[in-house]
Design a protein around this motif. Structure first.
Motif, PDB file in Angstrom:
ATOM      1  N   VAL A 135       0.857  -1.182   0.000  1.00 55.19           N
ATOM      2  CA  VAL A 135       0.000   0.000   0.000  1.00 55.19           C
ATOM      3  C   VAL A 135       0.894   1.232   0.000  1.00 55.19           C
ATOM      4  O   VAL A 135       2.024   1.205   0.506  1.00 55.19           O
ATOM      5  CB  VAL A 135      -0.971   0.041   1.200  1.00 55.19           C
ATOM      6  CG1 VAL A 135      -2.059  -0.990   1.046  1.00 55.19           C
ATOM      7  CG2 VAL A 135      -0.254  -0.119   2.515  1.00 55.19           C
ATOM      8  N   PHE A 136       0.377   2.317  -0.577  1.00 53.09           N
ATOM      9  CA  PHE A 136       1.172   3.534  -0.675  1.00 53.09           C
ATOM     10  C   PHE A 136       0.260   4.729  -0.893  1.00 53.09           C
ATOM     11  O   PHE A 136      -0.940   4.585  -1.162  1.00 53.09           O
ATOM     12  CB  PHE A 136       2.203   3.421  -1.805  1.00 53.09           C
ATOM     13  CG  PHE A 136       1.635   3.249  -3.188  1.00 53.09           C
ATOM     14  CD1 PHE A 136       1.533   4.331  -4.062  1.00 53.09           C
ATOM     15  CD2 PHE A 136       1.195   2.005  -3.644  1.00 53.09           C
ATOM     16  CE1 PHE A 136       1.018   4.182  -5.342  1.00 53.09           C
ATOM     17  CE2 PHE A 136       0.682   1.838  -4.927  1.00 53.09           C
ATOM     18  CZ  PHE A 136       0.585   2.935  -5.778  1.00 53.09           C
ATOM     19  N   SER A 137       0.846   5.916  -0.777  1.00 54.15           N
ATOM     20  CA  SER A 137       0.136   7.155  -1.056  1.00 54.15           C
ATOM     21  C   SER A 137       0.550   7.668  -2.428  1.00 54.15           C
ATOM     22  O   SER A 137       1.696   7.498  -2.840  1.00 54.15           O
ATOM     23  CB  SER A 137       0.462   8.220   0.001  1.00 54.15           C
ATOM     24  OG  SER A 137       0.086   7.806   1.286  1.00 54.15           O
ATOM     25  N   SER A 138      -0.382   8.319  -3.135  1.00 47.35           N
ATOM     26  CA  SER A 138      -0.078   8.875  -4.450  1.00 47.35           C
ATOM     27  C   SER A 138      -1.076   9.976  -4.775  1.00 47.35           C
ATOM     28  O   SER A 138      -2.223   9.945  -4.325  1.00 47.35           O
ATOM     29  CB  SER A 138      -0.142   7.792  -5.522  1.00 47.35           C
ATOM     30  OG  SER A 138       0.105   8.337  -6.813  1.00 47.35           O
ATOM     31  N   ASN A 139      -0.616  10.951  -5.579  1.00 44.62           N
ATOM     32  CA  ASN A 139      -1.525  11.978  -6.079  1.00 44.62           C
ATOM     33  C   ASN A 139      -1.811  11.780  -7.563  1.00 44.62           C
ATOM     34  O   ASN A 139      -2.153  12.713  -8.277  1.00 44.62           O
ATOM     35  CB  ASN A 139      -0.958  13.377  -5.810  1.00 44.62           C
ATOM     36  CG  ASN A 139       0.339  13.661  -6.565  1.00 44.62           C
ATOM     37  OD1 ASN A 139       0.903  12.770  -7.219  1.00 44.62           O
ATOM     38  ND2 ASN A 139       0.820  14.897  -6.472  1.00 44.62           N
ATOM     39  N   ARG A 140      -1.701  10.555  -8.028  1.00 46.66           N
ATOM     40  CA  ARG A 140      -1.838  10.267  -9.467  1.00 46.66           C
ATOM     41  C   ARG A 140      -3.234  10.507 -10.004  1.00 46.66           C
ATOM     42  O   ARG A 140      -3.406  10.737 -11.208  1.00 46.66           O
ATOM     43  CB  ARG A 140      -1.417   8.828  -9.765  1.00 46.66           C
ATOM     44  CG  ARG A 140      -2.209   7.770  -9.033  1.00 46.66           C
ATOM     45  CD  ARG A 140      -1.750   6.363  -9.407  1.00 46.66           C
ATOM     46  NE  ARG A 140      -0.348   6.109  -9.070  1.00 46.66           N
ATOM     47  CZ  ARG A 140       0.373   5.126  -9.599  1.00 46.66           C
ATOM     48  NH1 ARG A 140      -0.178   4.304 -10.466  1.00 46.66           N
ATOM     49  NH2 ARG A 140       1.629   4.946  -9.230  1.00 46.66           N
ATOM     50  N   ASP A 141      -4.263  10.429  -9.172  1.00 52.40           N
ATOM     51  CA  ASP A 141      -5.632  10.644  -9.627  1.00 52.40           C
ATOM     52  C   ASP A 141      -6.286  11.872  -9.005  1.00 52.40           C
ATOM     53  O   ASP A 141      -7.379  12.261  -9.418  1.00 52.40           O
ATOM     54  CB  ASP A 141      -6.510   9.428  -9.309  1.00 52.40           C
ATOM     55  CG  ASP A 141      -6.099   8.208 -10.103  1.00 52.40           C
ATOM     56  OD1 ASP A 141      -5.836   8.350 -11.305  1.00 52.40           O
ATOM     57  OD2 ASP A 141      -6.019   7.117  -9.516  1.00 52.40           O
ATOM     58  N   HIS A 142      -5.648  12.453  -8.019  1.00 50.94           N
ATOM     59  CA  HIS A 142      -6.234  13.575  -7.295  1.00 50.94           C
ATOM     60  C   HIS A 142      -5.098  14.373  -6.674  1.00 50.94           C
ATOM     61  O   HIS A 142      -4.151  13.790  -6.152  1.00 50.94           O
ATOM     62  CB  HIS A 142      -7.199  13.068  -6.210  1.00 50.94           C
ATOM     63  CG  HIS A 142      -8.123  14.116  -5.680  1.00 50.94           C
ATOM     64  ND1 HIS A 142      -7.696  15.091  -4.810  1.00 50.94           N
ATOM     65  CD2 HIS A 142      -9.436  14.353  -5.894  1.00 50.94           C
ATOM     66  CE1 HIS A 142      -8.720  15.877  -4.500  1.00 50.94           C
ATOM     67  NE2 HIS A 142      -9.789  15.455  -5.153  1.00 50.94           N
ATOM     68  N   GLU A 143      -5.203  15.704  -6.748  1.00 54.38           N
ATOM     69  CA  GLU A 143      -4.124  16.537  -6.212  1.00 54.38           C
ATOM     70  C   GLU A 143      -3.925  16.308  -4.716  1.00 54.38           C
ATOM     71  O   GLU A 143      -2.829  16.474  -4.191  1.00 54.38           O
ATOM     72  CB  GLU A 143      -4.396  18.016  -6.482  1.00 54.38           C
ATOM     73  CG  GLU A 143      -5.663  18.546  -5.846  1.00 54.38           C
ATOM     74  CD  GLU A 143      -5.924  20.007  -6.178  1.00 54.38           C
ATOM     75  OE1 GLU A 143      -6.886  20.569  -5.634  1.00 54.38           O
ATOM     76  OE2 GLU A 143      -5.150  20.575  -6.977  1.00 54.38           O
ATOM     77  N   GLN A 144      -4.996  15.938  -4.029  1.00 52.90           N
ATOM     78  CA  GLN A 144      -4.860  15.485  -2.653  1.00 52.90           C
ATOM     79  C   GLN A 144      -4.458  14.011  -2.691  1.00 52.90           C
ATOM     80  O   GLN A 144      -4.939  13.257  -3.522  1.00 52.90           O
ATOM     81  CB  GLN A 144      -6.176  15.645  -1.891  1.00 52.90           C
ATOM     82  CG  GLN A 144      -6.680  17.065  -1.814  1.00 52.90           C
ATOM     83  CD  GLN A 144      -5.856  17.943  -0.881  1.00 52.90           C
ATOM     84  OE1 GLN A 144      -4.981  17.473  -0.160  1.00 52.90           O
ATOM     85  NE2 GLN A 144      -6.133  19.234  -0.910  1.00 52.90           N
ATOM     86  N   GLY A 145      -3.574  13.588  -1.820  1.00 54.92           N
ATOM     87  CA  GLY A 145      -3.107  12.208  -1.840  1.00 54.92           C
ATOM     88  C   GLY A 145      -4.206  11.215  -1.527  1.00 54.92           C
ATOM     89  O   GLY A 145      -5.048  11.466  -0.667  1.00 54.92           O
TER      90      GLY A 145
END
Length: 259
Positions: A72-82
């Motif tokens: 599991v991880f955090s990303s802003n790939r689909d939304h400017e908020q992580g």
């Protein structure tokens, strides 16, 4: 006793936030060495680093599932908020787990691999200052059955389950605004401040036997890795190198038992 430190990455870029594989043979981390934050896997001796995400967005804060099959991880790939995501251990099969307008980060697993805890940054109705508040949430590994665990002023974050799954350690401010380590039951009850010192304490990680917490402590002038024995309150400073020594993680028992 002599404490030996070994540089595993030796790269001019920022390499940060490690997570052990269950067998202690590999590590995850994130780095901006390829131009933006990406998640990498490497052998425990620092060899064979592999970029798992290869995405133009920021991918960071990885955590390996207990069975080693998922990350599991955090990303802003689909939304400017992580948002929180899950992928296979080789970087394939990326699945988005959270869908909202909130900033979310630091996902970690329950010991049985069925649950994920994470921080959500929200604006509380009672907060007249208009600042955000971090709270700890839990959900199933597929993103369902989301539940809020903390209702507390300040930014609750860095949550990790104890090895037996009965407790959760995290960091947040005390009544004076100073960051401390806290421990609560897995359902969010029984919260207690376990550090109670004037230093800033954050990023806890449990020892395999559940008796110690490794953590970061210090001031903006100097941060170091410490360990805390929960039963006695004994604290031991492990690092003395200048500036920032932070975010320790404990090697699984199947490894050498060292941090």
């Amino acid at each position: 006793a002599t404490r030996q430190t070994t540089n595993l990455t030796r790269h001019p870029a920022l390499d940060f936030w490690t997570s052990w594989s269950a067998d202690g043979r590999q590590l995850l981390f994130y780095s901006d060495r390829d131009g933006n934050k990406e998640i990498y896997r490497m052998d425990a001796d620092g060899s064979h680093p592999v970029n798992l995400t290869r995405h133009p967005a920021y991918d960071y804060l990885p955590s390996w599932s207990p069975d080693g099959r998922h990350i599991v991880f955090s990303s802003n790939r689909d939304h400017e908020q992580g948002e929180i995501y899950r992928m296979n251990e080789d970087g394939s099969g990326v699945v988005r787990l959270t869908f909202n307008e909130f900033f979310e980060e630091v996902p970690t697993w329950s010991p049985d691999g069925n649950k994920i805890i994470f921080t959500r940054q929200i604006l509380e109705a009672w907060d007249s200052t208009g600042t955000s508040n971090g709270e700890i949430f839990i959900m199933d590994k597929d993103g369902n059955n989301e539940q809020r665990l903390t209702v507390k002023e300040g930014y609750d974050s860095g949550a990790k389950f104890s090895p037996d799954g009965r407790r959760i350690a995290f960091y947040d401010t005390d009544e004076t605004g100073n960051y401390e380590l806290w421990v609560m039951q897995a359902d969010g009850t029984g919260m207690s401040n376990v550090t109670r010192d004037p230093l800033e304490d954050y990023s806890p990680d449990w020892s395999p036997d559940g008796e110690w917490l490794a953590y970061t402590s210090g001031t903006p002038v100097q941060y170091d890795v410490w360990v805390l024995h929960l039963a006695t309150g004994k604290k031991i400073r492990l690092t003395h190198e200048p500036k920032r020594n932070e975010s320790p993680v404990w090697k699984p028992r199947s490894g050498t038992g060292k941090k």
